[in-house]
Design a protein around this motif. Sequence first.
Motif, PDB file in Angstrom:
ATOM      1  N   GLN A  43       0.786  -1.141   0.200  1.00 23.94           N
ATOM      2  CA  GLN A  43      -0.153   0.145  -0.052  1.00 23.94           C
ATOM      3  C   GLN A  43       1.008   1.251   0.148  1.00 23.94           C
ATOM      4  O   GLN A  43       1.924   1.458   0.584  1.00 23.94           O
ATOM      5  N   GLN A  44       0.812   2.071  -1.082  1.00 25.44           N
ATOM      6  CA  GLN A  44       1.434   3.214  -0.952  1.00 25.44           C
ATOM      7  C   GLN A  44       1.074   4.373   0.107  1.00 25.44           C
ATOM      8  O   GLN A  44      -0.075   4.512  -0.012  1.00 25.44           O
ATOM      9  N   GLU A  45       1.840   4.863   0.667  1.00 26.76           N
ATOM     10  CA  GLU A  45       1.619   6.074   1.543  1.00 26.76           C
ATOM     11  C   GLU A  45       1.664   7.420   0.855  1.00 26.76           C
ATOM     12  O   GLU A  45       2.879   7.446   0.169  1.00 26.76           O
ATOM     13  N   ALA A  46       0.895   8.346   1.099  1.00 25.79           N
ATOM     14  CA  ALA A  46       1.093   9.601   0.315  1.00 25.79           C
ATOM     15  C   ALA A  46       2.395  10.359   0.998  1.00 25.79           C
ATOM     16  O   ALA A  46       2.748  10.083   2.138  1.00 25.79           O
ATOM     17  N   GLU A  47       3.166  10.673   0.246  1.00 26.45           N
ATOM     18  CA  GLU A  47       4.609  11.413   0.544  1.00 26.45           C
ATOM     19  C   GLU A  47       4.003  12.652   1.252  1.00 26.45           C
ATOM     20  O   GLU A  47       3.286  13.260   0.770  1.00 26.45           O
ATOM     21  N   PRO A  48       4.691  12.850   2.487  1.00 25.22           N
ATOM     22  CA  PRO A  48       4.610  14.260   2.912  1.00 25.22           C
ATOM     23  C   PRO A  48       4.918  15.470   2.215  1.00 25.22           C
ATOM     24  O   PRO A  48       6.059  15.333   1.334  1.00 25.22           O
ATOM     25  N   THR A  49       4.317  16.538   2.242  1.00 25.66           N
ATOM     26  CA  THR A  49       4.532  17.798   1.555  1.00 25.66           C
ATOM     27  C   THR A  49       5.136  18.908   2.300  1.00 25.66           C
ATOM     28  O   THR A  49       5.508  19.819   2.008  1.00 25.66           O
ATOM     29  N   SER A  50       5.032  18.475   3.795  1.00 28.78           N
ATOM     30  CA  SER A  50       5.830  19.432   4.554  1.00 28.78           C
ATOM     31  C   SER A  50       6.450  18.784   5.750  1.00 28.78           C
ATOM     32  O   SER A  50       6.240  17.331   6.033  1.00 28.78           O
ATOM     33  N   PHE A  51       7.227  19.201   6.538  1.00 30.69           N
ATOM     34  CA  PHE A  51       8.059  18.483   7.631  1.00 30.69           C
ATOM     35  C   PHE A  51       7.221  18.443   8.590  1.00 30.69           C
ATOM     36  O   PHE A  51       6.394  19.690   9.272  1.00 30.69           O
ATOM     37  N   ASN A  52       7.090  17.453   9.672  1.00 35.15           N
ATOM     38  CA  ASN A  52       6.469  17.602  10.959  1.00 35.15           C
ATOM     39  C   ASN A  52       7.179  18.496  11.659  1.00 35.15           C
ATOM     40  O   ASN A  52       8.411  18.809  11.663  1.00 35.15           O
TER      41      ASN A  52
END
Length: 193
Positions: A43-52
């Motif tokens: 299952q592919q996880e959405a890549e983050p678009t910002s740092f946590n």
Amino acid sequence: MRKLLLSLALVALSFTACKEKAEQVETQILQADPEFAIGDQTQQEAEPTSFNQVALQTNFVTTQGDNVTLKDILDKVKGSPALIDIWATWCPDCIKAMEPASELKKQFPNTKYIYLSLDKTNEKWIEGIEKYNLQGENYFLSDTKGMKGDFGKSIDLNWIPRYIVVDKDSNIVLYRATEKSFDQIKETLSKLN
């Protein structure tokens, strides 16, 4: 003998029918949820678009010995795309990737280059900057746990060198790149420059 051949033919036919049905079901599932995969795919996880927040609040040391957070580093380069290179002097793959990475600087001079070192000591890090002539923003991760520490966990770090590309607003546009991803990095930087 005929019974055996007939039995084998029926078994083969049932496997084929099952496989076709499984493929139909998988197609229906993927149409309903494109990020879901079956079988040997994961299952592919959405890549983050910002740092946590954990990543943004991580402390680094500058070459002058000052403490800064990743947020401070990103704020400093805001307005330009940036390539973040997470590396260490003890990492042979990191060293091999220095040359192709330096070629990117020639091709994309408007991109900022940020080097985040996971070296064991400050001294090794400073020696590495000089030895490999790292031109750009250089920072040392003060967490001695490196990849296994809070910062490493916060960015899913499991290999170095690791490259992250951010746009002029510090949004992540390429999250998981390694030394084998220079074509992908170039393509991403081309779109941002």
